[in-house]
Motif scaffolding. Structure first.
Motif, PDB file in Angstrom:
ATOM      1  N   PRO A 194      37.192 -20.421 -48.347  1.00  0.00           N
ATOM      2  CA  PRO A 194      37.471 -21.851 -48.519  1.00  0.00           C
ATOM      3  C   PRO A 194      38.201 -22.391 -47.293  1.00  0.00           C
ATOM      4  O   PRO A 194      39.061 -21.704 -46.725  1.00  0.00           O
ATOM      5  CB  PRO A 194      38.365 -21.887 -49.765  1.00  0.00           C
ATOM      6  CG  PRO A 194      37.991 -20.643 -50.521  1.00  0.00           C
ATOM      7  CD  PRO A 194      37.711 -19.622 -49.451  1.00  0.00           C
ATOM      8  N   GLN A 195      37.873 -23.613 -46.901  1.00  0.00           N
ATOM      9  CA  GLN A 195      38.400 -24.180 -45.659  1.00  0.00           C
ATOM     10  C   GLN A 195      39.912 -24.338 -45.648  1.00  0.00           C
ATOM     11  O   GLN A 195      40.522 -24.339 -44.598  1.00  0.00           O
ATOM     12  CB  GLN A 195      37.748 -25.530 -45.373  1.00  0.00           C
ATOM     13  CG  GLN A 195      36.303 -25.400 -44.963  1.00  0.00           C
ATOM     14  CD  GLN A 195      35.689 -26.739 -44.595  1.00  0.00           C
ATOM     15  OE1 GLN A 195      36.252 -27.798 -44.837  1.00  0.00           O
ATOM     16  NE2 GLN A 195      34.516 -26.684 -43.991  1.00  0.00           N
ATOM     17  N   ASP A 196      40.526 -24.456 -46.807  1.00  0.00           N
ATOM     18  CA  ASP A 196      41.966 -24.683 -46.837  1.00  0.00           C
ATOM     19  C   ASP A 196      42.791 -23.389 -46.792  1.00  0.00           C
ATOM     20  O   ASP A 196      44.006 -23.431 -46.865  1.00  0.00           O
ATOM     21  CB  ASP A 196      42.348 -25.503 -48.072  1.00  0.00           C
ATOM     22  CG  ASP A 196      41.919 -24.851 -49.374  1.00  0.00           C
ATOM     23  OD1 ASP A 196      41.002 -24.021 -49.352  1.00  0.00           O
ATOM     24  OD2 ASP A 196      42.505 -25.186 -50.416  1.00  0.00           O
ATOM     25  N   LEU A 197      42.141 -22.244 -46.623  1.00  0.00           N
ATOM     26  CA  LEU A 197      42.856 -20.965 -46.558  1.00  0.00           C
ATOM     27  C   LEU A 197      42.969 -20.480 -45.114  1.00  0.00           C
ATOM     28  O   LEU A 197      42.087 -20.719 -44.295  1.00  0.00           O
ATOM     29  CB  LEU A 197      42.122 -19.896 -47.369  1.00  0.00           C
ATOM     30  CG  LEU A 197      42.079 -20.093 -48.870  1.00  0.00           C
ATOM     31  CD1 LEU A 197      41.248 -18.992 -49.516  1.00  0.00           C
ATOM     32  CD2 LEU A 197      43.473 -20.125 -49.457  1.00  0.00           C
ATOM     33  N   VAL A 198      44.050 -19.759 -44.824  1.00  0.00           N
ATOM     34  CA  VAL A 198      44.231 -19.167 -43.505  1.00  0.00           C
ATOM     35  C   VAL A 198      43.324 -17.949 -43.356  1.00  0.00           C
ATOM     36  O   VAL A 198      42.641 -17.786 -42.351  1.00  0.00           O
ATOM     37  CB  VAL A 198      45.715 -18.779 -43.285  1.00  0.00           C
ATOM     38  CG1 VAL A 198      45.898 -18.000 -41.998  1.00  0.00           C
ATOM     39  CG2 VAL A 198      46.594 -20.023 -43.282  1.00  0.00           C
ATOM     40  N   VAL A 199      43.318 -17.072 -44.380  1.00  0.00           N
ATOM     41  CA  VAL A 199      42.565 -15.816 -44.321  1.00  0.00           C
ATOM     42  C   VAL A 199      42.037 -15.475 -45.710  1.00  0.00           C
ATOM     43  O   VAL A 199      42.700 -15.744 -46.711  1.00  0.00           O
ATOM     44  CB  VAL A 199      43.476 -14.654 -43.850  1.00  0.00           C
ATOM     45  CG1 VAL A 199      42.801 -13.303 -44.028  1.00  0.00           C
ATOM     46  CG2 VAL A 199      43.890 -14.823 -42.407  1.00  0.00           C
ATOM     47  N   MET A 200      40.860 -14.863 -45.724  1.00  0.00           N
ATOM     48  CA  MET A 200      40.347 -14.243 -46.939  1.00  0.00           C
ATOM     49  C   MET A 200      39.839 -12.862 -46.549  1.00  0.00           C
ATOM     50  O   MET A 200      39.072 -12.725 -45.599  1.00  0.00           O
ATOM     51  CB  MET A 200      39.213 -15.057 -47.558  1.00  0.00           C
ATOM     52  CG  MET A 200      38.647 -14.393 -48.818  1.00  0.00           C
ATOM     53  SD  MET A 200      37.397 -15.371 -49.682  1.00  0.00           S
ATOM     54  CE  MET A 200      36.020 -15.254 -48.534  1.00  0.00           C
ATOM     55  N   LYS A 201      40.275 -11.841 -47.266  1.00  0.00           N
ATOM     56  CA  LYS A 201      39.822 -10.469 -47.061  1.00  0.00           C
ATOM     57  C   LYS A 201      39.058 -10.049 -48.303  1.00  0.00           C
ATOM     58  O   LYS A 201      39.501 -10.288 -49.434  1.00  0.00           O
ATOM     59  CB  LYS A 201      41.002  -9.516 -46.850  1.00  0.00           C
ATOM     60  CG  LYS A 201      41.753  -9.762 -45.569  1.00  0.00           C
ATOM     61  CD  LYS A 201      40.999  -9.237 -44.383  1.00  0.00           C
ATOM     62  CE  LYS A 201      40.763 -10.276 -43.360  1.00  0.00           C
ATOM     63  NZ  LYS A 201      39.646 -10.142 -42.513  1.00  0.00           N
ATOM     64  N   LEU A 202      37.922  -9.412 -48.097  1.00  0.00           N
ATOM     65  CA  LEU A 202      37.071  -8.947 -49.186  1.00  0.00           C
ATOM     66  C   LEU A 202      36.885  -7.443 -49.100  1.00  0.00           C
ATOM     67  O   LEU A 202      36.947  -6.868 -48.017  1.00  0.00           O
ATOM     68  CB  LEU A 202      35.688  -9.604 -49.102  1.00  0.00           C
ATOM     69  CG  LEU A 202      35.626 -11.124 -49.086  1.00  0.00           C
ATOM     70  CD1 LEU A 202      34.202 -11.575 -48.824  1.00  0.00           C
ATOM     71  CD2 LEU A 202      36.167 -11.692 -50.368  1.00  0.00           C
TER      72      LEU A 202
END
Length: 162
Positions: free
Chosen positions: A101-109
């Motif tokens: 999502p654009q409003d997040l700094v980082v996403m880890k999966l």
């Protein structure tokens, strides 16, 4: 008996060493050869219906890793936990990694690892994922979703934000 007194400069390296020991225990898979046991929440298997992730313990190992890299601790955020859960559920149902999502700094999966310790070790040992764990962020949310009919079974999402 004399008490051992450490100066503040001596305490910081000692804290980093202790945090490093806790983090290295992840690669030992529980009660490894050094005899260091992981906290139950880090080694609990999530590859079964009704499994419950100990988010506080998950965030504590991420924060220990950040501390060894001179970074401030992340604060748990219930709203980010909700975002992470929605993304983890989507990931588990579709098998397709969700977009950040654009409003997040980082996403880890991650997918396929049964425990958070295994997942964290995977992130820590991958340079791109490790860089994400070190991101300039202040809050975190983490979630897991299990789908026994998916190829990977367990799907993990970590989100970081300001």
């Amino acid at each position: 008996m004399t008490a051992l007194r450490l100066s503040k400069p001596a305490i910081l390296p000692l804290a980093a060493i202790l945090a490093g020991l806790a983090i290295s225990a992840c690669s030992m898979g529980g009660g490894g050869s050094a005899g260091i046991a992981l906290a139950p929440g880090l080694s609990a298997r999530m590859d079964q219906p009704g499994a419950s992730l100990d988010k506080a313990q998950a965030l504590s190992i991420i924060n220990a890793y950040r501390a060894t890299n001179g970074l401030p601790a992340l604060t748990p955020d219930p709203a980010l936990d909700g975002t992470a859960q929605v993304l983890a559920n989507q990931y588990a149902q579709t098998g397709t990694p969700p977009k950040t999502p654009q409003d997040l700094v980082v996403m880890k999966l991650s997918a396929g690892y049964a425990t958070f310790a295994e997942t964290f070790s995977g992130w820590r040992n991958n340079p791109a994922d490790a860089a994400g764990l070190k991101a300039n962020a202040t809050k975190a949310g983490v979630a897991v979703a299990f789908n026994q009919s998916s190829a990977y079974g367990v799907h993990w999402v970590l989100v970081l934000d300001q």
